[in-house]
Enzyme design. Sequence first.
Site, PDB file in Angstrom:
ATOM      1  N   ARG A  56       0.813  -1.221   0.000  1.00  0.00           N
ATOM      2  CA  ARG A  56       0.000   0.000   0.000  1.00  0.00           C
ATOM      3  C   ARG A  56       0.839   1.260   0.000  1.00  0.00           C
ATOM      4  O   ARG A  56       0.610   2.163  -0.789  1.00  0.00           O
ATOM      5  CB  ARG A  56      -0.877   0.067   1.252  1.00  0.00           C
ATOM      6  CG  ARG A  56      -2.206  -0.564   1.123  1.00  0.00           C
ATOM      7  CD  ARG A  56      -2.563  -1.173   2.439  1.00  0.00           C
ATOM      8  NE  ARG A  56      -1.581  -2.188   2.763  1.00  0.00           N
ATOM      9  CZ  ARG A  56      -1.657  -3.443   2.303  1.00  0.00           C
ATOM     10  NH1 ARG A  56      -2.654  -3.825   1.586  1.00  0.00           N
ATOM     11  NH2 ARG A  56      -0.720  -4.326   2.589  1.00  0.00           N
ATOM     12  N   THR A  57       1.791   1.343   0.937  1.00  0.00           N
ATOM     13  CA  THR A  57       2.503   2.613   1.080  1.00  0.00           C
ATOM     14  C   THR A  57       3.295   2.914  -0.187  1.00  0.00           C
ATOM     15  O   THR A  57       3.211   4.011  -0.731  1.00  0.00           O
ATOM     16  CB  THR A  57       3.419   2.571   2.318  1.00  0.00           C
ATOM     17  OG1 THR A  57       2.617   2.203   3.446  1.00  0.00           O
ATOM     18  CG2 THR A  57       4.051   3.913   2.581  1.00  0.00           C
TER      19      THR A  57
END
Length: 329
Positions: free
Chosen positions: A77-78
């Site tokens: 995600r990041t």
Amino acid sequence: MEKLKPLFNLDDLKAPVLSGNGLTGKDILSVGQFDKYTLDYIFTRAKEMQNMVEKVGGVDLLKGKVLACMFYEPSTRTSSSFIAAMERLGGSVIPITQGVQFSSVSKGETLADSIKVLEQYADVIVLRHPEIGSAQVAADSASVPVLNAGDGPGEHPTQALLDLFTIKEELGSLDGLTVSMVGDLRYGRTVHSLTKLLLKYNVKLRFVSPEILRLPLTVMNQVIDAGVDVRETHDVSDVIGNTDVLYVTRVQKERFTDLQQYEEVKDFYVITPEIMEKAKEKMVVMHPLPRVGEIDPAIDSDPRAAYFRQARNGMYIRMALLAGVLGRA
Ligand code: NCD
């Protein structure tokens, strides 16, 4: 609060309005850097990014700018939300996200040297690293802004911003809420950063964990100093009925030195439809993700399950931050 000029004229996206702001050239290392005014500013910009993405997908605000995305720890995600954020703003990315085994770090290069080299190519650096304080080390070596995407069990400030933004989006305001954090409060850096940010608001905090995964004293002391209403428990059913935000976390296997200990606590909490029956009708379940069993997928279709919307908000927040530190917001 002074009214902000819109970042984009949505009717004339070829001529975005540009003006200076307090984030230009700044590192983002810890949530301690943000006052409420700056938080509101970032959330307003993130909302504009959301409107823009929903309308046209992207703009050329960061055309010609390059982001180096350096991840010494796994990430989905990041890293992908930072990459998507940069690309939706017309910039480009050097993605060092396949693990440092493919970079010069595997030849023994120091973090400081890697950063000094990357800044020759990039205008901003995003770093995830397993050691507490590594983002500060990188920022000390760099002349371009460094954004901390997680320094071991330390902090994860951009996650905390997107968490706070999500709470505001989902529930309208932060003041008066009861936020219950569940799971690995010891090693979960997202919990540490979000807790510190929430201390700026009028909230009640509930910490739910097994004994060995309690919130570290350094963070708990800040909570106590801030004078907020706080309680600790081992049992979700003690808090569920009064909770507005249930913030669930994964047990951070990679931080354990004793895997036997991990095995003992890894399945301590599972949020199920039965537990959700005792929750308020208007509340949200959040999780920084990835989940590894703490939330039964059966509740994904519950409108209170906000974790995938939360992940999407990460892109808008990171768009606002990149534009901000690069002086384009
Ligand atoms: C979190 C992290 O890396 O700290 N993930 C994320 O950034 N969304 C949470 C986790 O790994 O459990």
